[in-house]
Design a protein around this motif. Structure first.
Motif, PDB file in Angstrom:
ATOM      1  N   SER A   1      19.824   5.426  11.239  1.00  0.00           N
ATOM      2  CA  SER A   1      20.613   4.762  12.272  1.00  0.00           C
ATOM      3  C   SER A   1      20.536   3.245  12.148  1.00  0.00           C
ATOM      4  N   ARG A   2      21.669   2.576  12.167  1.00  0.00           N
ATOM      5  CA  ARG A   2      21.643   1.114  12.157  1.00  0.00           C
ATOM      6  C   ARG A   2      20.947   0.589  13.402  1.00  0.00           C
TER       7      ARG A   2
ATOM      8  N   ARG B   1      17.208   0.920  12.714  1.00  0.00           N
ATOM      9  CA  ARG B   1      16.768  -0.104  11.761  1.00  0.00           C
ATOM     10  C   ARG B   1      16.755  -1.483  12.402  1.00  0.00           C
ATOM     11  N   THR B   2      17.730  -1.744  13.258  1.00  0.00           N
ATOM     12  CA  THR B   2      17.805  -3.051  13.933  1.00  0.00           C
ATOM     13  C   THR B   2      16.650  -3.228  14.902  1.00  0.00           C
TER      14      THR B   2
ATOM     15  N   THR C   1      15.554   5.335  10.091  1.00  0.00           N
ATOM     16  CA  THR C   1      16.154   4.796   8.863  1.00  0.00           C
ATOM     17  C   THR C   1      17.620   5.169   8.706  1.00  0.00           C
TER      18      THR C   1
ATOM     19  N   ASP D   1      20.216  -8.739   7.007  1.00  0.00           N
ATOM     20  CA  ASP D   1      21.455  -8.153   7.515  1.00  0.00           C
ATOM     21  C   ASP D   1      21.345  -7.790   8.987  1.00  0.00           C
ATOM     22  N   LEU D   2      20.177  -7.296   9.384  1.00  0.00           N
ATOM     23  CA  LEU D   2      20.032  -6.727  10.731  1.00  0.00           C
ATOM     24  C   LEU D   2      19.679  -7.749  11.795  1.00  0.00           C
TER      25      LEU D   2
END
Length: 389
Positions: free
Chosen positions: A372-373, A376-377, A370, A90-91
């Motif tokens: 924050s998108r 995580r990205t 974890t 996804d990321l």
């Protein structure tokens, strides 16, 4: 014997370099003091970035990786009794990593080079490299009791962390060695057991770090943070399984007979520059990273991807521009990998004499990443690796 490229070291860097050069019509000879059996029998874990798998596939050594490798589309960061999945697919726009041991990569490369008529000299001794600042450097060695010498257009130092080629670059000028020794080690085990998890678990705990990894459907590879002077005999099987269960704090651990134990030191190292005269370093001869970021073998492959193209241009047109720029081209990726490996290490491992402040700060950092998108990205993009080009 006259040869375009003499390669010292039959590890991932040396064998992949020879393979890539062959793809472009450049001949090489690879030498190594180890036997073929030693090289193929040294058991090491392996996480291949998407770009490494793509390069192997594109150049004809990816069949077994595709058949036997385990594609992972994420990892789990575990702290405070909870797991937090980092979704690579996804990321990062569908990218992932492949679990495939380093010794299997070496088997694939050796088999391909020999099938293509490649020249690999196993079990040599007395290796000496001379004349790297001249037009025709030489590599001398003894094989089967016979002294031999290669006269080379270029020399590649791919002889790993116990390198001798690195020290052919004068120090302190132009060579600068950047080194960090970490105050802990990893205790690694191989166990006959089913998988505990479909993806790797990176666990933070006040007792220290733990990694739940895998080798195959029936053999698992796990790690515990320990003191650098710990001995394998200090750790009984029961103690190992108990400590793993404690540190993953609620995740299921499937146990089985342990058949291998080892203590792995932690260090970071970068040699700058990665070249001198007609000598070019690649892989662990030039840099070492902690295994937390899973970058070691991938950096070796990235190095020789750059180096093979520069060498090809040199022999095709006599142009040194890309060769002269090798260090400047390769080093930014090396330092990005160093930073990522240091970041993962410092975020997950218990430091000596860590206070409550230090442990809670780490938990806050893990929570920030974890939740924050963007966090995580950042982790996902670095873990799966950026494209070689």
């Amino acid at each position: 014997m006259q040869i375009q490229v003499g390669i010292v070291g039959a590890g991932p860097a040396g064998l992949m370099l020879s393979h890539l050069l062959h793809q472009h019509g450049v001949d090489s000879v690879v030498i190594d003091t180890r036997s073929r059996e030693e090289i193929e029998g040294t058991i090491r874990a392996g996480v291949l970035e998407q770009s490494s798998v793509d390069l192997m596939t594109e150049t004809g050594v990816g069949d077994r990786v595709r058949q036997l490798g385990m594609v992972h589309e994420g990892i789990e960061l575990r702290f405070c009794g909870r797991g937090h999945r980092i979704d690579f697919t996804d990321l990062t726009g569908g990218r992932g990593v492949t679990i495939y041991p380093q010794h299997e990569v070496l088997k694939d490369l050796i088999a391909k080079r020999l099938a293509d008529g490649g020249d690999i000299r196993f079990g040599v001794s007395g290796v000496q490299v001379k004349g790297i600042t001249g037009d025709a450097p030489t590599i001398g060695f003894t094989q089967d009791g016979v002294e031999q010498e290669l006269t080379c257009g270029l020399v590649a130092g791919c002889d790993g962390s116990r390198t001798m080629t690195r020290y052919l670059i004068p120090s302190p000028e132009p060579r600068q060695d950047h080194f960090r020794q970490y105050p802990f080690a990893w205790f690694g085990i191989l166990a006959e057991a089913p998988r505990s998890s479909d993806e790797l678990i990176y666990a933070h705990h006040r007792n220290g770090f733990a990694l739940i990894s895998t080798r195959s459907a029936t053999v698992q590879r796990h790690y515990l943070q320990v003191e650098p002077n710990d001995n394998v005999h200090d750790w009984s099987d029961d103690r190992i399984w108990q400590e793993l269960r404690t540190r993953v704090d609620g995740a299921e651990i499937k146990e089985g007979p342990i058949f291998s134990k080892s203590v792995l030191p932690f260090r970071s190292f970068v040699c700058e520059p990665m070249q001198h005269g007609r000598l070019f370093l690649a892989g662990d001869a030039a840099h070492t990273v902690p295994p937390t970021g899973a970058k070691g073998m991938n950096l070796a492959i990235a190095d020789v991807h750059v180096l093979s193209r520069a060498m090809t241009r040199f022999f095709a047109a006599g142009v040194r521009t890309a060769l002269d720029a090798y260090t400047d081209t390769a080093l930014p990726r090396v330092w990005r990998a160093q930073h990522f490996s240091w970041w993962m290490t410092s975020m997950l491992h218990r430091m000596p004499e860590a206070s409550g402040f230090d442990l809670n700060r780490q938990i806050a950092e893990l929570d920030t990443v974890t939740r924050s998108r963007a966090g995580r990205t950042l982790l996902a993009e670095n873990y799966v690796g950026t494209p070689f080009d």
